[in-house]
Design a protein around this motif. Structure first.
Motif, short mmCIF file in Angstrom:
data_model
loop_
_atom_site.label_atom_id
_atom_site.label_comp_id
_atom_site.label_asym_id
_atom_site.label_seq_id
_atom_site.Cartn_x
_atom_site.Cartn_y
_atom_site.Cartn_z
N GLN A 21 -4.52 -34.91 -1.30
CA GLN A 21 -5.89 -35.39 -1.16
C GLN A 21 -6.92 -34.44 -1.75
OE1 GLN A 21 -7.01 -36.05 2.96
NE2 GLN A 21 -5.09 -35.16 3.61
N ASN A 22 -6.62 -33.17 -1.77
CA ASN A 22 -7.57 -32.26 -2.41
C ASN A 22 -7.45 -32.28 -3.93
OD1 ASN A 22 -8.59 -31.38 0.05
ND2 ASN A 22 -6.90 -29.89 0.26
N LYS A 23 -6.22 -32.49 -4.38
CA LYS A 23 -5.98 -32.43 -5.83
C LYS A 23 -6.38 -33.72 -6.53
CE LYS A 23 -1.88 -29.91 -4.38
NZ LYS A 23 -0.43 -30.14 -4.16
N MET A 24 -6.44 -34.78 -5.77
CA MET A 24 -6.76 -36.08 -6.37
C MET A 24 -8.02 -36.67 -5.75
SD MET A 24 -4.63 -36.84 -8.74
CE MET A 24 -5.02 -38.59 -8.91
N ALA A 25 -8.85 -35.82 -5.16
CA ALA A 25 -10.02 -36.32 -4.43
C ALA A 25 -10.99 -37.04 -5.37
CB ALA A 25 -10.73 -35.15 -3.76
N GLU A 37 -9.23 -24.47 -6.75
CA GLU A 37 -9.15 -23.43 -7.76
C GLU A 37 -7.73 -23.12 -8.19
OE1 GLU A 37 -11.34 -19.86 -7.19
OE2 GLU A 37 -13.20 -20.95 -6.74
N ASP A 38 -6.82 -23.24 -7.25
CA ASP A 38 -5.44 -22.87 -7.56
C ASP A 38 -4.62 -24.01 -8.14
OD1 ASP A 38 -5.67 -24.32 -5.26
OD2 ASP A 38 -3.97 -23.37 -4.27
N PHE A 39 -5.27 -25.12 -8.45
CA PHE A 39 -4.53 -26.26 -8.95
C PHE A 39 -4.70 -26.37 -10.46
CE2 PHE A 39 -3.94 -30.93 -9.59
CZ PHE A 39 -2.59 -30.94 -9.31
N LYS A 40 -3.64 -26.22 -11.15
CA LYS A 40 -3.72 -26.12 -12.60
C LYS A 40 -3.74 -27.47 -13.29
CE LYS A 40 -0.66 -22.94 -13.90
NZ LYS A 40 -0.05 -21.80 -14.60
N ASP A 41 -4.47 -27.53 -14.37
CA ASP A 41 -4.47 -28.73 -15.21
C ASP A 41 -3.07 -28.95 -15.79
OD1 ASP A 41 -7.12 -28.98 -14.67
OD2 ASP A 41 -7.82 -28.52 -16.69
N PHE A 42 -2.79 -30.18 -16.05
CA PHE A 42 -1.55 -30.54 -16.72
C PHE A 42 -1.86 -30.62 -18.21
CE2 PHE A 42 1.93 -33.05 -18.24
CZ PHE A 42 2.96 -32.92 -17.34
N THR A 43 -1.34 -29.68 -18.99
CA THR A 43 -1.74 -29.59 -20.40
C THR A 43 -0.56 -29.65 -21.37
OG1 THR A 43 -1.64 -27.18 -20.34
CG2 THR A 43 -3.76 -28.20 -19.82
N LYS A 44 0.60 -29.94 -20.84
CA LYS A 44 1.79 -29.96 -21.70
C LYS A 44 2.37 -31.37 -21.75
CE LYS A 44 2.65 -25.41 -19.72
NZ LYS A 44 3.43 -24.70 -18.68
#
Lengths: 385, 385, 385, 385
Positions: free
Chosen positions: C87-91, C98-105
């Motif tokens: 819920q925090n990562k997809m809010a 801050e500690d959730f990294k973007d998906f870049t690969k």
């Protein structure tokens, strides 16, 4: 296959759910703005008890992340607070409570009787729950997203009530913003708030006699660029789409653009908006309300809509019990005396949807950065044409 | 994906071509009826020279065999007799004749300027040829097929003009058939032919001053069964579709159903159509014009439309040359003083299309035998509900 | 404008929401059947950890009352149980942790890279969340409603897996019901459950090497009446709609009807299904898989679909970081080794939707009583043709 | 509501008429190119006598002026030269010639029987005339316009036959252009013209035995930018639209994209197209045939289609007389032994339409200048992403 939406939900069901699909990614979503739009729809003198129960807020269930759209469909939930009183009566599964009576006395002017025939329902509640104007809360939420898109392009939408029943006013300004500002001061979004007392008395009197009232509102969009919509096929005209969207609002019986019916009375030279040029084309008037040949022409889009009175009357009309066929008075549901203020907000939402749809058809629906570049290029192109 | 049509063709192009798809097989096609509809569109006092050149007839190029539809798409051709004078100027290929000048002076109220911007055309003829109301001949032909379908179900459509510019009448009958009969006697399809002389003078005077006129017409459909259209989604309402179809007619600026704007002024009990029962439901009035909750209710569908004056003025308005940007008078094209009579026929065609579309959605589009069985079953069901 | 649906929701979002609109009223809704369909989609050897977290059940939020449809749009919610971890990562609102990294690969074979470009997203999570096959849970719920409609008309839909990677079988029965029964006994819905051990080993081996697998499934509809769909326009053919619906399932790369590609190799007499008559027309074979001329012909509709392997590999492929442009290995998301069993259930759902759509086009979408009367009349008519 | 077309016309009717609507203005129209496309469709070893009668050419009846589109709908006429022999038998009005017999012996594999049931026709000529593949001439003309649009953006479409009945070849090049060049040298558009003699003998033998043949073709589009189509909703995926468009071609029974069914057999790492970067993203392979997640990915779009043999057999199959119900041999119509060469050209047309549709959805449909600016901007943006 561009911007589209579906709404769902019954008036006393668990929740209203809408899906809006086709907005560009990276649009900033201001949830307070959306909730404020919902609040605006709930106001207006003459509303019934329901509006005291519900304080609509939107839950965004998908399509928005950290305050921005991501291109995915947006699901919007507006919970019905009244659900707790209705969960047995409107349950998706299980049995009907024994003490809960079918609604069998169709109200003239409402979908009850015809809907019952069409969907073969003898409990007309199964009709009235969906045909209720409660559905317009969904439209306002959808429209709020569309407005946020339009605002990013500096397109703005305003509305105001110009008559309630027999009461109208001679004080309507040329500037729609001014009119809308006045309306926001009025208890019923009336364009001339000095008439508020008169209107409240009038509405109170209607209520006392078990009557209901309609009215007329205007909705205006400014800064819409020219060239949206098209004359090349009957179903691509933006005036047609506007008419459909506005007429589709519950209880609307008439739609005009610009002078509308008044234009039919005038000679040609008193209707057409003459063309001038001064670092770009301009018009000397806006009698046509911003559309020519099924396209926007760059002037404010001015739409007027007539709302019939609310069909639920506390002093009910003649009807027939659909089981016994006995003549009797129509049934009652909790209702408003007039919802013209609310209708004007719904009108804003529907106009916002139509303009957003056509804007995205012409420019881009993938992401805001692309949209804004193309939009600005076009504005420059128009200026240099 | 039901009944649909596309029109094509320019005003001075070779021909107008339409494709209508989705009619059931085994519908009898009366070509004289279709040609008579085209003739009705061409009439009306106040028409310009074009109507003397063209005597529209429809060639059916596909979809009909030995006088019956076969389910296939129907292609309809209406040749432009004027083409022989225009074949070099409107040629699909080859070079523009050197002595033929571009149209660069947009007429206010027409699609000229905005269309030029949208499609990036400096010869506005490329806009005006398609945006011209000549296209409505196609619509009338398409509508004639729809009327033949409806006639097979005993549904009939009528229209009549109720005002021309400032001239209206107090003599409008309750019975739309009577009104339509009166209109057929008038030189301009006016509902009160006793005003014909007054109207002709009025139109002549407008013509002398280089002016043009609009007007208001009503179009009525009778015997439409209840339950066509739906309230369940904003875009499925038949009132919305009617509004779109009528507003999509060139020069229409307002649409009303039933009392329309008048309903906004009345109290609820003076608007709703009370329900009675006598071997089937009936109504005590038809203020709502045959639609409730986005559905037909079995009463006559009554639609009123406002047409603005023709935008081509012989005493032209201020405009700008799009090449030089010099202020000047707008260009002229051969035109009518008023086309309100024609518009009423186009209104019939568009209403016929919308009703046919919804009828086929509900019943069947494959063959007439199936349609008629289901239709009659439904009529009986409605009576027994 | 008939039966339609929209789905929404992200893979790790709060919930999946669908709206299905256009089902007739008075259809009995068996919620256990729907939930069982969702359960069937979650099974299959080779699924990843997600399937252990989620136990999908459908909440019906609108359109159903006391176990029956009422004609209104049906909103279906399937909650993501995993939401509490996300819920925090997809809010929808607030700040990214801050500690959730973007998906870049971006993962080759997935929508990641192209979606990022299209929607201008540098965090490809904004793409993969919606393009994930998690969305198919919504389709299965929607399809379950369609199946209930079809069951009421005695139309049934079956599926079974006929190959997993390189493993296929020679034991496919003529009778689709028998095939489906066998499949229900298999750990991976394989038509020949005697191969289950071999398949499990094969899948385990693929898993060990960080690989993934695809496969082929068949989906069959029986008792579909002839004459659904049409040849009269390219976009009205039911074979085209089937192809679109099946190809639209995530990871599907090929669709066949009947013999499909095999039919291209045979001479004409070994393909066409000869016609006989015995109290009604019958066929001596079903090589064409139930469609002729874009219409159903009364034989079982047999569709075969090829699913490519899952694009998320635990032994990832070459890719590029979209920020640094450095070559590296693609990102990983929790994933399955193979989802061919699930895909076959989704195939059932999509075929059910297409057939239900066309059935309602031809018969009625208003209420079940009307539908069933017309349906039976048609069945009799076909027999007597 | 973007690019759309309708076709009309019967096989032995007066003419084939199509309307294509939604192309941008200012597209150069090369009529010779269009006619050459029509000629390409008529070729191929194994065609019947009809192709000797018809030499299709397109008359552009609207929407094009002096060699350029003007934004209006384009009407395209292809006259049936055979009409003079059929005008009494296919007359829209009048009586059927007494000596002209109804077609009552339905051909297995054709629309005859089911179409007769659906449209309630006892003369199956009323079915076969429209369901005939003669209609594909219209599609090729429409596709030719789409190709002209795509060519202006440097997008090109190629096709070639890869098998005829049981005969295939191992010589298929990686480069689609080379394959297409080879095909143009072959008598039947076969990708390996060295097999022409073998193929001609094979076809001759089939003809002698009264048989017919099908085959497989590939159609490829190059230079399509990434990001066309979308994963966000099942019906917005371009792979779905491609599947529908190709499957909608008469006699097609299977569609693959990229490796198609072959991909179902491979392990994941042998299917996915790895991503590299060198002044822009590139792929190390094209196994997926140019689509990922329902979107184009910038690689060539590779589609393969299986055509069943022609259903009209000179050594006819078992059928039933629909009047007497007597078993007998199916009727014959003049027909081809194989039309696989023609089908490949129709495949080009349909793929061109789908790509043009999606290109215009994303960029602009108003005028070529706007389209090209935006298109180039996007190409640059993609490179810099």
């Amino acid at each position: 296959m561009g911007l589209r939406f579906l709404t769902s939900g019954e008036s006393h069901g668990q929740t209203l759910i809408s899906i809006l699909e086709g907005l560009p990614a990276n649009l900033d979503i201001d949830i307070d703005f959306i909730n404020n739009e919902l609040r605006r729809r709930q106001g207006g003198y003459g509303r019934g008890g329901r509006m005291k129960i519900e304080q609509d807020t939107a839950n965004i269930l998908s399509g928005v992340r950290f305050g921005k759209t991501i291109g995915s469909p947006i699901a919007i939930e507006i919970k019905n607070k009244d659900w707790e009183n209705w969960q047995n009566k409107m349950a998706p599964f299980g049995e009907k409570p024994e003490d809960f009576k079918d609604f069998t006395k169709p109200r003239p002017g409402h979908a009850d009787l015809v809907g019952g025939i069409k969907y073969n329902q003898k409990d007309l509640r199964n009709i009235l729950e969906r045909s209720s104007a409660r559905e317009t809360a969904s439209r306002v939420a959808v429209g709020a997203f569309c407005k946020l898109l339009l605002k990013a392009l500096n397109i703005h939408i305003y509305s105001y009530v110009v008559s309630v029943g027999e009461i109208s006013t001679s004080i309507i300004h040329e500037d729609p913003i001014l009119n809308a500002e006045q309306a926001e001061k009025s208890v019923i979004r009336f364009v001339d708030p000095s008439k508020d007392n008169e209107l409240m008395e009038y509405i109170d009197k209607a209520k006392e006699s078990g009557e209901s009232l309609g009215g007329i509102f205007e909705v205006v969009a400014i800064n819409v660029p020219p060239g949206i919509g098209s004359y090349i096929q009957w179903d691509k005209r933006i005036d047609g789409d506007i008419a459909k969207a506005i007429m589709s609002i519950q209880a609307i019986k008439g739609v005009e653009i610009g002078l509308g019916f008044e234009s039919a009375k005038r000679i040609g030279s008193k209707v057409m908006d003459e063309i001038g040029y001064d670092n770009g084309y301009f018009r000397y008037s806006n009698n046509l309300g911003g559309t020519e040949g099924g396209m926007t022409n760059g002037m404010p889009i001015v739409v007027r809509a007539a709302m019939k009175p609310i069909p639920t009357l506390m002093n009910p009309l003649r009807s027939v019990d659909i089981i016994s066929k006995d003549p009797l008075k129509a049934g009652k549901e909790r209702s408003d005396v007039t919802a013209i203020a609310a209708a004007s907000i719904v009108g804003e939402a529907m106009l916002a949807f139509v303009i957003a749809y056509h804007i995205l058809e012409k420019f881009s629906a993938d992401n805001m950065e692309e949209l804004i570049i193309r939009y600005n290029e076009y504005i420059n192109y128009v200026r240099s044409f």
